[in-house]
Design a protein around this motif. Structure first.
Motif, PDB file in Angstrom:
ATOM      1  N   TYR A 182      -0.643 -18.228 -15.365  1.00 32.66           N
ATOM      2  CA  TYR A 182      -1.138 -17.320 -14.325  1.00 32.66           C
ATOM      3  C   TYR A 182      -2.272 -16.469 -14.880  1.00 32.66           C
ATOM      4  O   TYR A 182      -2.152 -15.900 -15.962  1.00 32.66           O
ATOM      5  N   LEU A 183      -3.357 -16.348 -14.153  1.00 34.71           N
ATOM      6  CA  LEU A 183      -4.452 -15.455 -14.510  1.00 34.71           C
ATOM      7  C   LEU A 183      -4.538 -14.271 -13.559  1.00 34.71           C
ATOM      8  O   LEU A 183      -5.004 -13.201 -13.947  1.00 34.71           O
ATOM      9  N   GLY A 184      -4.123 -14.447 -12.321  1.00 38.90           N
ATOM     10  CA  GLY A 184      -4.165 -13.359 -11.348  1.00 38.90           C
ATOM     11  C   GLY A 184      -3.483 -13.732 -10.061  1.00 38.90           C
ATOM     12  O   GLY A 184      -3.322 -14.919  -9.744  1.00 38.90           O
ATOM     13  N   GLN A 185      -3.071 -12.706  -9.314  1.00 40.64           N
ATOM     14  CA  GLN A 185      -2.394 -12.922  -8.036  1.00 40.64           C
ATOM     15  C   GLN A 185      -2.631 -11.713  -7.155  1.00 40.64           C
ATOM     16  O   GLN A 185      -2.406 -10.579  -7.586  1.00 40.64           O
ATOM     17  N   SER A 186      -3.104 -11.932  -5.941  1.00 39.39           N
ATOM     18  CA  SER A 186      -3.164 -10.860  -4.944  1.00 39.39           C
ATOM     19  C   SER A 186      -2.074 -11.139  -3.916  1.00 39.39           C
ATOM     20  O   SER A 186      -1.755 -12.302  -3.645  1.00 39.39           O
ATOM     21  N   LEU A 187      -1.493 -10.073  -3.378  1.00 40.40           N
ATOM     22  CA  LEU A 187      -0.399 -10.222  -2.407  1.00 40.40           C
ATOM     23  C   LEU A 187      -0.533  -9.200  -1.297  1.00 40.40           C
ATOM     24  O   LEU A 187      -0.879  -8.046  -1.547  1.00 40.40           O
ATOM     25  N   LYS A 188      -0.220  -9.628  -0.082  1.00 37.16           N
ATOM     26  CA  LYS A 188      -0.045  -8.725   1.050  1.00 37.16           C
ATOM     27  C   LYS A 188       1.307  -9.043   1.654  1.00 37.16           C
ATOM     28  O   LYS A 188       1.600 -10.209   1.954  1.00 37.16           O
ATOM     29  N   PHE A 189       2.128  -8.015   1.798  1.00 38.86           N
ATOM     30  CA  PHE A 189       3.449  -8.197   2.382  1.00 38.86           C
ATOM     31  C   PHE A 189       3.341  -7.932   3.877  1.00 38.86           C
ATOM     32  O   PHE A 189       2.960  -6.846   4.301  1.00 38.86           O
ATOM     33  N   LEU A 190       3.636  -8.941   4.671  1.00 42.19           N
ATOM     34  CA  LEU A 190       3.374  -8.905   6.107  1.00 42.19           C
ATOM     35  C   LEU A 190       4.626  -8.696   6.956  1.00 42.19           C
ATOM     36  O   LEU A 190       4.514  -8.380   8.138  1.00 42.19           O
ATOM     37  N   GLY A 191       5.782  -8.901   6.356  1.00 46.39           N
ATOM     38  CA  GLY A 191       7.024  -8.734   7.101  1.00 46.39           C
ATOM     39  C   GLY A 191       8.214  -8.835   6.162  1.00 46.39           C
ATOM     40  O   GLY A 191       8.090  -9.333   5.046  1.00 46.39           O
TER      41      GLY A 191
END
Length: 147
Positions: free
Chosen positions: A86-95
């Motif tokens: 893994y080099l990077g991860q973006s996350l948006k929690f939608l529910g």
């Protein structure tokens, strides 16, 4: 219950834009309790029915990072698979994800730099077709040309 695609490794030389892999998993009370133990996140919204009923979720929910961990499982076990870094991860929690929910975690290759072994992937999780998580991962894929 798990519904996974085959495990293994897809080397950078064999990855193509548009490739997709997924897994399905029912999130259980035991999963949530074990994640709380490992992460030391004992927020009562995850563990206490009475407390959680009085929140905006009106009941207990799984840790967001438990759900995100399913994305990590797809990346580490299927695409690219074993040997991926893994080099990077973006996350948006939608529910919310609730105990008993069947989560579909999917990743799709969106961009690649073969010379640098870099792969970008769209990442998403859903429950009953409703998005609960969206993001993007960048990983270092294994190569068939390395010892």
């Amino acid at each position: 219950m798990l519904d996974n695609m085959p495990r293994g490794t897809i080397c950078i030389e064999d990855i193509e834009i548009g490739m997709t892999r997924h897994l399905r998993k029912v999130v259980t009370d035991t999963d949530i309790e074990m994640f709380a133990q490992v992460s030391t996140d004992h927020n009562p919204v995850h563990l206490d029915d009475a407390y959680a009923r009085d929140t905006i979720f009106e009941g207990r929910i799984a840790h967001g990072m438990l759900t995100a961990g399913l994305i990590s499982a797809v990346i580490g076990e299927q695409l690219p698979g074993h040997g991926t870094i893994y080099l990077g991860q973006s996350l948006k929690f939608l529910g919310p994800v609730r105990p008993g929910d069947m989560v579909l975690a999917e990743v799709t290759v969106t961009d690649m730099d073969i010379a640098k072994r870099r792969v970008k992937m769209d990442c998403r999780c859903s429950v009953d077709g409703k998005p609960v998580l969206a993001g993007e991962a960048t990983v270092l894929a294994p190569s068939a040309k390395l010892d």
